[in-house]
Write an enzyme that holds these catalytic residues in place. Structure first.
Site, PDB file in Angstrom:
ATOM      1  N   HIS A  98      -8.257   0.671  -4.196  1.00  0.00           N
ATOM      2  CA  HIS A  98      -9.221   0.447  -3.121  1.00  0.00           C
ATOM      3  C   HIS A  98      -9.961   1.754  -2.852  1.00  0.00           C
ATOM      4  CE1 HIS A  98      -9.685  -0.642   1.475  1.00  0.00           C
ATOM      5  NE2 HIS A  98     -10.842  -0.572   0.846  1.00  0.00           N
ATOM      6  N   MET A 102     -11.242  -6.289   5.110  1.00  0.00           N
ATOM      7  CA  MET A 102     -10.534  -5.315   5.936  1.00  0.00           C
ATOM      8  C   MET A 102     -10.299  -5.904   7.319  1.00  0.00           C
ATOM      9  SD  MET A 102     -10.118  -2.562   4.067  1.00  0.00           S
ATOM     10  CE  MET A 102      -9.318  -1.711   5.425  1.00  0.00           C
ATOM     11  N   HIS A 160      -1.022  -1.337  -4.308  1.00  0.00           N
ATOM     12  CA  HIS A 160      -2.311  -1.062  -3.667  1.00  0.00           C
ATOM     13  C   HIS A 160      -2.450   0.446  -3.431  1.00  0.00           C
ATOM     14  CE1 HIS A 160      -5.820  -2.280  -1.220  1.00  0.00           C
ATOM     15  NE2 HIS A 160      -5.483  -1.296  -0.407  1.00  0.00           N
ATOM     16  N   MET A 218     -12.372   4.009  -1.039  1.00  0.00           N
ATOM     17  CA  MET A 218     -13.119   4.235   0.208  1.00  0.00           C
ATOM     18  C   MET A 218     -13.814   5.575   0.059  1.00  0.00           C
ATOM     19  SD  MET A 218     -10.136   2.782   2.701  1.00  0.00           S
ATOM     20  CE  MET A 218      -8.913   2.860   1.394  1.00  0.00           C
ATOM     21  N   MET A 235      -9.287   7.740  -0.355  1.00  0.00           N
ATOM     22  CA  MET A 235     -10.190   8.087   0.752  1.00  0.00           C
ATOM     23  C   MET A 235     -10.735   9.498   0.569  1.00  0.00           C
ATOM     24  SD  MET A 235      -7.961   6.655   3.931  1.00  0.00           S
ATOM     25  CE  MET A 235      -6.991   5.132   3.807  1.00  0.00           C
ATOM     26  N   ASP A 249      -4.825   3.377  -1.979  1.00  0.00           N
ATOM     27  CA  ASP A 249      -5.949   3.670  -1.088  1.00  0.00           C
ATOM     28  C   ASP A 249      -6.510   5.051  -1.375  1.00  0.00           C
ATOM     29  OD1 ASP A 249      -6.164   1.354   0.665  1.00  0.00           O
ATOM     30  OD2 ASP A 249      -4.130   1.857   1.294  1.00  0.00           O
ATOM     31  N   SER A 303       0.838  -1.194   0.000  1.00  0.00           N
ATOM     32  CA  SER A 303       0.000   0.000   0.000  1.00  0.00           C
ATOM     33  C   SER A 303       0.873   1.244   0.000  1.00  0.00           C
ATOM     34  CB  SER A 303      -0.898   0.010   1.240  1.00  0.00           C
ATOM     35  OG  SER A 303      -1.438   1.307   1.397  1.00  0.00           O
TER      36      SER A 303
HETATM   37  C1  DX5 Z   1      -6.577   1.325   5.453  1.00  0.00           C
HETATM   38  C2  DX5 Z   1      -6.012   0.974   4.095  1.00  0.00           C
HETATM   39  C3  DX5 Z   1      -4.865   0.029   4.103  1.00  0.00           C
HETATM   40  C4  DX5 Z   1      -3.659   0.495   4.853  1.00  0.00           C
HETATM   41  C5  DX5 Z   1      -2.843  -0.682   5.254  1.00  0.00           C
HETATM   42  O1  DX5 Z   1      -7.796   1.958   5.298  1.00  0.00           O
HETATM   43  O2  DX5 Z   1      -7.026   0.389   3.295  1.00  0.00           O
HETATM   44  O3  DX5 Z   1      -4.512  -0.341   2.781  1.00  0.00           O
HETATM   45  O4  DX5 Z   1      -2.866   1.366   4.112  1.00  0.00           O
HETATM   46  O5  DX5 Z   1      -1.793  -0.208   6.016  1.00  0.00           O
HETATM   47  P1  DX5 Z   1      -1.110  -1.075   7.160  1.00  0.00           P
HETATM   48  O6  DX5 Z   1      -0.460  -2.242   6.498  1.00  0.00           O
HETATM   49  O7  DX5 Z   1      -0.156  -0.106   7.739  1.00  0.00           O
HETATM   50  O8  DX5 Z   1      -2.188  -1.489   8.117  1.00  0.00           O
HETATM   51 ZN    ZN Z   2      -6.540  -0.554   1.276  1.00  0.00          ZN
END
Ligand code: DX5
Ligand code: ZN
Length: 219
Positions: free
Chosen positions: A67, A138, A34, A69, A38, A36, A9
């Protein structure tokens, strides 16, 4: 499900040199990248959008595992597809009509993922399994990197794995949140075949990306 894949990520990357970080992940043996996304509404944090994805897209041919969100999600599917996402994963709570969101992603010729938050039930995804490519479980509340893994989600992984096997479906099971060298084996045994990791990959062993990716893969 065959080979274990690692999807680092970039949430834990240094955003001031994001391009270099992506190249380093590729060199270190990442299978996917990956990303993220948000919106400060579906989750409390705000990260990046299609413009940033578009800028890093030419740097690598690695699969962009995006991903989302964000809510509502439908009106942005096209933008993320055009920006270069390969897999588009959304949360069922972020749409009024899960089937419609799946169709929108398929119309862009992208792979479809559905993500379940720690308290989201399997029912939200069960009727759609035949139409999707990936389930993202998750193992922390979405919103931030560096949180503690919630072992109670393992039951959900096992149940989904059982359904997928029984129905002989070709659906990947990905896990996201708090993955480290202590729980990587357990999640694989439960049925996971793609591991997302931010903190562990970027911070352990003085940020030795190659070593950390390999340890998560083989541990
Ligand atoms: C959280 C994200 C994850 C996050 C994972 O909402 O979807 O992808 O970045 O990070 P770690 O591995 O630090 O938990
Ligand atoms: Zn994620």
């Amino acid at each position: 499900m065959g080979k274990i894949k690692i999807s680092p990520s970039i949430l834990s990357a240094n955003f001031s040199k994001l391009g270099d970080e992506v190249l380093s992940l590729e060199k270190a043996g990442a299978d996917y990248i990956h990303i993220d996304v948000m919106d400060g509404h579906f989750v409390p944090n705000i990260t990046i959008g299609p413009e940033v994805i578009k800028k890093i897209r030419p740097l690598t041919e690695k699969i962009f595992d995006v991903h989302l969100m964000i809510s509502p999600v439908d009106k942005y599917i096209k933008d993320f597809a055009k920006a270069g996402a390969d897999i588009i994963t959304f949360h069922p709570e972020a749409t009024k009509d899960v089937d419609n969101t799946i169709s929108l992603i398929k119309k862009e010729n992208k792979k479809v993922g559905i993500s379940l938050k720690p308290n989201s039930k399997i029912d939200l995804v069960e009727d759609h399994l035949e139409k999707i490519d990936l389930i993202l479980i998750m193992s922390v509340e979405p919103g931030f990197g560096g949180q503690k893994f919630m072992p109670e989600v393992l039951d959900k992984v096992k149940k989904i794995k059982k359904i997928i096997t029984e129905k002989k479906l070709n659906v990947d099971i990905e896990i996201d949140g708090g993955i480290n060298f202590d729980n990587s084996k357990t999640v694989k045994e439960a049925g996971v075949n793609i591991l997302v990791s931010g903190s562990t990959i970027f911070k352990e062993n003085n940020g030795d990306l190659k070593k950390n990716i390999e340890l998560l893969r083989t541990n």
